[in-house]
Enzyme design. Sequence first.
Site, PDB file in Angstrom:
ATOM      1  N   TYR A 122       0.815  -1.217   0.000  1.00 37.71           N
ATOM      2  CA  TYR A 122       0.000   0.000   0.000  1.00 37.71           C
ATOM      3  C   TYR A 122       0.852   1.271   0.000  1.00 37.71           C
ATOM      4  CZ  TYR A 122      -0.126  -0.261   5.291  1.00 37.71           C
ATOM      5  OH  TYR A 122       0.136  -0.339   6.628  1.00 37.71           O
ATOM      6  N   GLU A 123       0.191   2.370  -0.309  1.00 39.76           N
ATOM      7  CA  GLU A 123       0.823   3.684  -0.538  1.00 39.76           C
ATOM      8  C   GLU A 123       1.840   3.652  -1.669  1.00 39.76           C
ATOM      9  OE1 GLU A 123      -0.719   5.947   0.701  1.00 39.76           O
ATOM     10  OE2 GLU A 123      -1.779   4.698   2.134  1.00 39.76           O
ATOM     11  N   GLY A 124       1.551   2.861  -2.676  1.00 42.44           N
ATOM     12  CA  GLY A 124       2.461   2.693  -3.805  1.00 42.44           C
ATOM     13  C   GLY A 124       3.359   1.510  -3.552  1.00 42.44           C
TER      14      GLY A 124
END
Length: 563
Positions: A421-423
């Site tokens: 997550y978050e890239g």
Amino acid sequence: MAYRAPLAEFRFILDQVVPLAPVAATDRFAEATGETVEAILTEAARMCDEVMAPLQRAGDLHPARLENGVVRASPGFAEGYRAIAEGGWVGLAADPAQGGMGLPQTLNVAVNDMMSGACLALQLNPLLTQGQIEALEHHASPELQALYLPKLISGEWSGTMNLTEPQAGSDVGALRTRAEPKGDGTYAVTGQKIFISWGDSDVTANVCHLVLARLPDAAPGTKGISLFMVPKYLPDAQGRPGQANALKVVSLEHKMGLHGSPTCVMAFEGATGWLVGEPNKGMAAMFTMMNNARLAVGVQGIGVAEAAYQKALAYAADRRQMGPILDHADVRRMLAGMKADIFAARCIALSCAVATDLARATDDGDCAARAAFLTPIAKAFGTDVGMAVSDTGVQVHGGMGFVEETGAAQFYRDVRVTAIYEGTNGIQAMDLVGRKMMDEGRAAFRLLQEVQDEAAAARARLPDLAGDVWAATETLREATEALLRTAPQDRFAGAVPYLRAFARVLGGHFHLKAALAEGAAGPRGALARVYIRRLLPQHSALLAEAAAGADDLYALSGEDLAA
């Protein structure tokens, strides 16, 4: 052994290795005196040890659940969250004008590290709120700021971000959620979002969603995306939660780990929202939140790694097979490598935070460029270390690590998502070799020069270690020069090993600084030798992979891969 926040480690790093002193010397952060820093770290450590750590297993064994449209938190989480909010930890770095403490982001990073090690599932809630606070501080209208920021900063309300849709993961430009003007300054937001961490709960009075959506006739792709504030309850005239908004939790995801953190499928059904920032400029506003979150997620990995290491060390000291297994060479190898990597990752994250603080306090462009450059490294390496250390922790436990009752496996299950997550970490690496190199590598070369200069200066005191760090940095410099000459596809094919190699060299730099600060005769010098002699040499193989290009990868067709 129960988790204990690594208070002494933060004191040493912020004093000797990644000094906070230059930040405290600025006018903006003048209140971050030694006395204040000590008080903040000590009280945060106490809260983590006594309040949050006991909730770690409860969240795993008794997950959040959806009942009659409301998410019920794991046992004890409401009380734990209340301690976080009442302690002021949500607004540690927020604007004092809205009720925050206005302290450096570096201190916030240290506190989030400790909170992540204590109970990652609960720490996710205030982390998301902190990211939303920053996005609103930079992009929201004064009216929205006045209404939402005090509630978020106090912890009375919590915040989320809603990006991902079933058909649009990392390709945010493919989202379909729409926002129709209602003629009164508000918008009707309709669509479905998935993977929304803490999308609902009963631990706060209101849940405030930042939602990406398209206005009518918006351009396709990311250029046509706007950002909206869509609260669970519509604030009344006094700013209190009033009428329920037209949104709901469809379901909770059944996850590998982080069971105490409810991950929601959210449906917005003409929900009332307010525009944040300018129309069709939503990605710029959301990236403010995401960049904050990327460093914070790297720190999550480090915090979990610390907890996994502590548990593995305690087990190795107690478990006896021909004496304590701590005395076995291979167990010692695993534990020393775990500890060395945690230190390297923690210093990289704190260095990124210090650069961020200096950029904000001084408007120094070089500091801003360094913070931007270090962010993908801190995120990817921090979470990689979280996974690797947690995995090795299971190995140290042997068969007992595979048994859930010991709790060793939970660290790996919980931390695994942080690399996604978050890239994803692959996206972080491509950002590093792509966007972060658009300055022709100036930020990278400035950092490498600093590392080499300090290694050269250390040769008189620690010639073997300093020489190895200097040579590794020179190899990385040459690889960076070659990288800048390669085609984008070749560059992206080698992005992940390149990022990892850069982190390896930075880790050697920080271990060398620690050994010098201690005088090289104690445990920090010994740990530096473990890292520089055993882990730093990996940079050569990583850079060889980074230079391999993409031809061999695309020589295999889809059919070849399936054969």
